[in-house]
Design an enzyme around this catalytic site. Structure first.
Site, short mmCIF file in Angstrom:
data_model
loop_
_atom_site.label_atom_id
_atom_site.label_comp_id
_atom_site.label_asym_id
_atom_site.label_seq_id
_atom_site.Cartn_x
_atom_site.Cartn_y
_atom_site.Cartn_z
N LYS A 176 0.81 -1.22 0.00
CA LYS A 176 0.00 0.00 0.00
C LYS A 176 0.85 1.27 0.00
O LYS A 176 0.46 2.27 -0.60
CB LYS A 176 -0.95 -0.01 1.21
CG LYS A 176 -1.89 -1.22 1.23
CD LYS A 176 -2.72 -1.31 -0.04
CE LYS A 176 -3.71 -2.46 -0.02
NZ LYS A 176 -3.14 -3.74 -0.38
N GLU B 270 -6.29 2.62 -2.33
CA GLU B 270 -5.52 1.47 -2.80
C GLU B 270 -6.04 1.06 -4.17
O GLU B 270 -7.07 1.54 -4.63
CB GLU B 270 -5.65 0.30 -1.83
CG GLU B 270 -7.08 -0.24 -1.69
CD GLU B 270 -7.19 -1.37 -0.70
OE1 GLU B 270 -6.16 -1.81 -0.16
OE2 GLU B 270 -8.32 -1.84 -0.48
N ASN C 204 -7.00 -2.53 -6.17
CA ASN C 204 -7.19 -3.98 -6.07
C ASN C 204 -6.94 -4.59 -7.44
O ASN C 204 -7.59 -4.24 -8.42
CB ASN C 204 -8.60 -4.31 -5.59
CG ASN C 204 -8.78 -3.95 -4.13
OD1 ASN C 204 -8.03 -4.40 -3.28
ND2 ASN C 204 -9.77 -3.13 -3.84
N ARG D 84 -7.60 -7.34 -9.02
CA ARG D 84 -8.41 -8.54 -9.24
C ARG D 84 -9.83 -8.12 -9.58
O ARG D 84 -10.16 -6.94 -9.57
CB ARG D 84 -8.44 -9.39 -7.96
CG ARG D 84 -8.90 -8.60 -6.74
CD ARG D 84 -9.14 -9.46 -5.53
NE ARG D 84 -9.32 -8.68 -4.32
CZ ARG D 84 -10.43 -8.05 -3.97
NH1 ARG D 84 -11.49 -8.07 -4.77
NH2 ARG D 84 -10.50 -7.37 -2.84
N VAL E 252 -15.82 -8.08 -5.89
CA VAL E 252 -17.11 -8.70 -5.56
C VAL E 252 -18.25 -7.93 -6.21
O VAL E 252 -19.21 -8.51 -6.73
CB VAL E 252 -17.30 -8.76 -4.03
CG1 VAL E 252 -18.68 -9.30 -3.67
CG2 VAL E 252 -16.22 -9.61 -3.37
N GLY F 145 -9.63 -4.22 4.49
CA GLY F 145 -10.03 -3.51 5.70
C GLY F 145 -9.23 -3.89 6.93
O GLY F 145 -9.45 -3.37 8.02
#
Length: 450
Positions: A115, A287, A289, A291, A294, A164
């Protein structure tokens, strides 16, 4: 790409299988001993046992998963989300084995997985950031002076954190030394890395994010999402596009997210996350992600673009199917995550057999689930049963449709978060976009009556 190995389970495995079937791609699904009769296992062309029920012995066992993929004869591997999806070493192992990794390069995963390094990359790309430490805190850093320059309250974050976890709020200089010590210990235990950094804390912040796609040559965004309704830093309700976002903020987060992807030569689907401060009408990078998220279905609903199909195209070197000018946004979509948990008893997990299951249907209603009636919710994994997603011409109609859809949802045999979701969707604050990332903890919702 002829044969796809899916290294995941539950609803995301079902989701990936459906797109693969539409594209005529054969699928082999990794399964643990607890998942051999799952819905995903029934849908896949083949299954491959990767270990016992506990995730550490199966879905998180990279060597076992890679061996199963090799033995299956698959020429590509999709990691889904969670588990090994952001494990750069595993991505490298897959690529070294001659199997197509459906995701960004290991180097991108490493960069954005740290991060502090990701924050530095964001600054270089012109992405707005919060006041914070210049990279990870050195062991001999004068943390008191750095914190004083940032200002209180602030948050101490694990550089290798995610989901988180590894985040602690600090209200004053007196709290700082002890919080640093605790955070270092937590980070080392959770991530094997005790590196930390600090950022200014934004009160009543909203969580907004931008979906990006890159193929190494072209980079686009698929709009933004709002994921501000959270519980303990885990998303509960997501929607697209982000409501009540000033045009200048929306334009900035979209353009700078694409620039971040371009600067890093990003290949695949990624999400750049921001904190939005409504009081100042400013957004700041959290940040990236590396990928599939969800909440990707809400973006698919408003754009009509199959993000998994784009991932597969990019991975096999065919590039994006659309240009930025061809991306259009239609209506509003809302997603809720339905978990097998008991809200009235501190959200205790509720494993067991689903004895009755009825989903809503109709135009503009989508269910992404890994379960059918009679299915067993195992105690070994994440408690998410399904995602319920609705689409309507505007946000007010989407909220009304979600309320009806939740009323039409029936799940027996296990406790679920459906009552909580009904309560949150009906809140005046949600309708007015006056909620924020810690709203659920602060709202006067009587969980024992749900």
């Amino acid at each position: 790409m002829d044969h796809l190995f899916i290294a995941n389970r539950g609803e995301i495995a079902v989701r990936i299988i459906r797109t693969a079937q539409q594209l005529g791609i054969r699928t082999t699904l990794a399964v643990s001993e607890a998942d051999t009769d799952s819905l995903a296992a029934q849908m896949a062309d083949d299954t491959a046992l990767v270990g016992p029920a506990p995730a550490t012995a199966s879905y998180l066992n990279g060597e076992a998963v890679l061996k199963a993929a090799r033995d299956s004869g698959a020429d590509a591997l999709h990691p889904g989300f969670g588990f090994l999806s952001e494990n750069a070493d595993f991505a490298q192992m897959v690529s070294d084995a001659g199997i197509i990794w459906v995701g960004p390069d290991p180097e991108s995963i490493r960069l954005m997985g740290n991060k502090a390094a990701a924050r530095a990359a964001a600054v270089d790309a012109g992405v707005p950031t919060l006041a914070g430490s210049d990279g990870a805190l050195a062991a001999d850093a004068d943390v008191t002076a750095i914190a004083a320059e940032i200002g209180y309250p602030l948050v101490v974050k694990a550089s290798a954190g995610g989901g988180g976890r590894g985040i602690r709020r600090v209200e004053s200089a007196e709290q700082l030394p002890a919080t640093i010590d605790i955070a270092r210990a937590e980070a080392a235990a959770a991530f094997g890395d005790d590196a930390l950094y600090m950022e200014r804390f934004v009160d009543r912040a909203r969580h907004v994010e931008v979906q990006v796609l890159g193929d190494g040559e072209r980079y686009i965004h698929l709009g933004d999402r709002d994921c501000s309704m959270q519980r303990r830093q885990q998303k509960v309700i997501e929607e697209a596009e982000a409501p009540s976002l000033p045009d200048h903020v929306r334009d900035l987060i979209r353009s700078s997210s694409v620039e971040l992807a371009r600067r890093s030569g990003y290949k695949g689907a990624g999400t750049v996350e921001f904190l939005y401060d409504p009081a100042r009408e400013t957004a700041a990078f959290i940040e990236m992600n590396t990928r599939l998220q969800v909440e990707h279905p809400v973006t698919e609903f408003v754009t009509g673009i199959d993000i998994v199909a784009e991932q597969l195209r990019i991975a096999e070197g065919r590039g994006l199917s659309v240009t930025q000018d061809e991306v259009a946004f239609d209506g509003h979509a809302i997603e809720v995550r339905i978990n097998a948990e008991d809200p009235a008893h501190n959200f205790m997990p509720s494993p067991g057999t689903i004895t009755a299951l009825r989903w809503p249907d109709g135009e503009g209603v989508r269910i992404d689930s890994g379960f059918v009636e009679g299915g067993v919710v195992a105690p070994f994994y994440d408690s998410m049963l399904a995602k319920l997603i609705v689409h309507a011409p505007d946000r007010d109609q989407a909220i009304a449709k979600m309320e009806r859809a939740l009323d039409d949802t029936e799940i027996d045999g296990v406790k679920t978060t459906v009552p909580l979701l009904r309560a949150l969707i009906a809140r005046e604050e949600f309708a007015a976009v006056d909620h924020y990332s810690t709203f659920v903890e602060s709202a006067d919702i009587l969980l024992e009556k749900l």
